[in-house]
Design a protein around this motif. Sequence first.
Motif, PDB file in Angstrom:
ATOM      1  N   GLU A 247      -9.505   5.234  -3.100  1.00  0.00           N
ATOM      2  CA  GLU A 247      -8.940   4.797  -4.378  1.00  0.00           C
ATOM      3  C   GLU A 247      -7.417   4.801  -4.310  1.00  0.00           C
ATOM      4  O   GLU A 247      -6.830   5.566  -3.546  1.00  0.00           O
ATOM      5  N   CYS A 248      -6.818   3.958  -5.165  1.00  0.00           N
ATOM      6  CA  CYS A 248      -5.358   3.962  -5.293  1.00  0.00           C
ATOM      7  C   CYS A 248      -5.033   4.637  -6.625  1.00  0.00           C
ATOM      8  O   CYS A 248      -5.910   5.181  -7.278  1.00  0.00           O
ATOM      9  N   GLN A 249      -3.790   4.556  -7.051  1.00  0.00           N
ATOM     10  CA  GLN A 249      -3.379   5.192  -8.308  1.00  0.00           C
ATOM     11  C   GLN A 249      -4.178   4.675  -9.514  1.00  0.00           C
ATOM     12  O   GLN A 249      -4.246   5.334 -10.534  1.00  0.00           O
ATOM     13  N   GLU A 250      -4.738   3.492  -9.415  1.00  0.00           N
ATOM     14  CA  GLU A 250      -5.504   2.921 -10.531  1.00  0.00           C
ATOM     15  C   GLU A 250      -6.815   3.671 -10.758  1.00  0.00           C
ATOM     16  O   GLU A 250      -7.410   3.567 -11.823  1.00  0.00           O
ATOM     17  N   GLN A 251      -7.299   4.359  -9.771  1.00  0.00           N
ATOM     18  CA  GLN A 251      -8.599   5.058  -9.822  1.00  0.00           C
ATOM     19  C   GLN A 251      -9.693   4.131 -10.337  1.00  0.00           C
ATOM     20  O   GLN A 251     -10.515   4.515 -11.165  1.00  0.00           O
ATOM     21  N   SER A 254     -12.672   1.590  -4.930  1.00  0.00           N
ATOM     22  CA  SER A 254     -12.071   2.068  -3.688  1.00  0.00           C
ATOM     23  C   SER A 254     -11.799   0.912  -2.742  1.00  0.00           C
ATOM     24  O   SER A 254     -12.700   0.137  -2.418  1.00  0.00           O
ATOM     25  N   HIS A 255     -10.541   0.797  -2.300  1.00  0.00           N
ATOM     26  CA  HIS A 255     -10.141  -0.263  -1.376  1.00  0.00           C
ATOM     27  C   HIS A 255     -10.778  -0.027  -0.006  1.00  0.00           C
ATOM     28  O   HIS A 255     -10.682   1.078   0.541  1.00  0.00           O
ATOM     29  N   ILE A 256     -11.360  -1.068   0.534  1.00  0.00           N
ATOM     30  CA  ILE A 256     -11.987  -0.946   1.855  1.00  0.00           C
ATOM     31  C   ILE A 256     -10.971  -1.338   2.927  1.00  0.00           C
ATOM     32  O   ILE A 256     -10.264  -2.336   2.780  1.00  0.00           O
ATOM     33  N   THR A 309      -6.974  -9.186  -6.549  1.00  0.00           N
ATOM     34  CA  THR A 309      -5.863  -8.283  -6.257  1.00  0.00           C
ATOM     35  C   THR A 309      -5.830  -7.166  -7.285  1.00  0.00           C
ATOM     36  O   THR A 309      -6.033  -7.389  -8.465  1.00  0.00           O
ATOM     37  N   CYS A 310      -5.550  -5.990  -6.804  1.00  0.00           N
ATOM     38  CA  CYS A 310      -5.491  -4.808  -7.661  1.00  0.00           C
ATOM     39  C   CYS A 310      -4.060  -4.691  -8.203  1.00  0.00           C
ATOM     40  O   CYS A 310      -3.119  -5.078  -7.516  1.00  0.00           O
ATOM     41  N   PRO A 311      -3.893  -4.138  -9.400  1.00  0.00           N
ATOM     42  CA  PRO A 311      -2.527  -3.962  -9.915  1.00  0.00           C
ATOM     43  C   PRO A 311      -1.626  -3.173  -8.961  1.00  0.00           C
ATOM     44  O   PRO A 311      -0.404  -3.276  -9.043  1.00  0.00           O
ATOM     45  N   CYS A 312      -2.203  -2.422  -8.024  1.00  0.00           N
ATOM     46  CA  CYS A 312      -1.384  -1.640  -7.085  1.00  0.00           C
ATOM     47  C   CYS A 312      -0.741  -2.535  -6.037  1.00  0.00           C
ATOM     48  O   CYS A 312       0.122  -2.090  -5.291  1.00  0.00           O
ATOM     49  N   GLY A 313      -1.197  -3.784  -5.938  1.00  0.00           N
ATOM     50  CA  GLY A 313      -0.614  -4.707  -4.970  1.00  0.00           C
ATOM     51  C   GLY A 313      -1.462  -4.898  -3.730  1.00  0.00           C
ATOM     52  O   GLY A 313      -1.234  -5.826  -2.950  1.00  0.00           O
TER      53      GLY A 313
END
Length: 433
Positions: A247-251, A254-256, A309-313
Amino acid sequence: MIWNTNKECMPREQMRELQGKRLQKLVVYVYHNVPFYRKKMQEMDLAPDDIRCIDDIVKLPFTTKQDLRDNYPYGLMAAPLSEVVRVHASSGTTGNPTIVGYTRRDLSIWSEVMARCLSAYGVTRDDTFSVSYGYGLFTGGLGAHYGVENLGATVIPASTGNTEKHVRLIRDLHITGIACTPSYALYLAEVAERMGIQKGELGLRVGAFGAEPWTENMRREIQERLGLKGYNIYGLSEIIGPGVSYECQEQNGSHINEDHFYPEIIDPETLQPLPAGTRGELVFTTLTKEGMPLLRYRTKDLTSLMPGTCPCGRTNVRMTPIMGRSDDMLIIRGINVFPSQVESVILGMKEFEPRYLLVVDRKKNLDTLEVQVEVRRDFFTDDIGAMLGLKKMLSDKLKSVLSISADVKLMEPNSIARSEGKSTRVIDKRVLV
Ligand code: ADP
Ligand code: K
Ligand code: ZN
């Protein structure tokens, strides 16, 4: 904090191209080095040349845990043993352990993907990180260990056991991060509370929790009691160990690490690929592994992919939390039940400790489900009326979520066994008869 922007934020087209190239190379490699795959491909009339891009992956054969067992111990190894520098075994949650092997390059990829995870959680060189997964044949301990070192944080190889000492270490060594199972995190919180050590004194900031399914309610509980932010980490020994996704800060999913582990979701019955967003069985192909690469390995883990795309980039595809393994799914009076459904009900109610056990049995040809749960000390009383009320409240909620009725058994605080690793959530007595 993105460890490898090139690989974690790669434009989609470029990623597919990279995956395609790696897949082509992999297929040639296993065809020449693993008789098991060569034979399977020959039976399917498939030559390495038939694989030209990533979409061709659907032509390839699947691999199952049974295949690993049938080829125990080294039958699926592609690299000669002289090139293998480490061997691990799966923890054997279900059945006999399976053996996996790593070359030097595999190990460096593993610590690379682990560093990506830790960075995404916000861990830096200034953190002191306790690895409280078991060290040994299980991949959790050493996998996380080398990731922390690669990142440059200070690793405390606490492993499991002696939890009181561990709590003191966390406080005294200014440990800011911890990797362990969610069950162990809760146990740690419990022990710290019993020792009278406040979460502020502990000073934990980040948790990397995985190796078993956990729900959003479980996350809330752990975050609240340990005063940290808890992130998911997913992996399995057959693919590499921890670090397959994070997971990133967005929780939120989970990014593979899909430049190394190519994911597919299939229907476990028909084995057909399912469209993005549909829940099914997760399948991985190890695009870069040398020691024991696997084609389309069926994990039995049930999840879905979240493209976009996730808000984390990061552009790497995400997977939703694992609901459980197809093995964990209980069929009770014809209805599918996952322990995680029970968990989410129990952890959503303040009257209960986050401790539960499902006991399934068959009486007079009828499946029965008993849910044992610990009542929190403040709610545990001699007042039978109050206890019956509590029991009814939980039974009703369970019924509405599970669609079958469960027999609730209220337990005293501290009566259900604690676990330092993966916890046992189910006793199915039907399989014993
Ligand atoms: P075993 O199959 O013997 O348990 P592993 O130790 O390799 O072997 O465990 C991998 C399995 O653990 C995964 O296939 C999955 O079922 C479970 N797992 C690992 N991480 C997570 C996670 N973050 N959420 C849910 N389940 C997980
Ligand atoms: K060797
Ligand atoms: Zn993200």
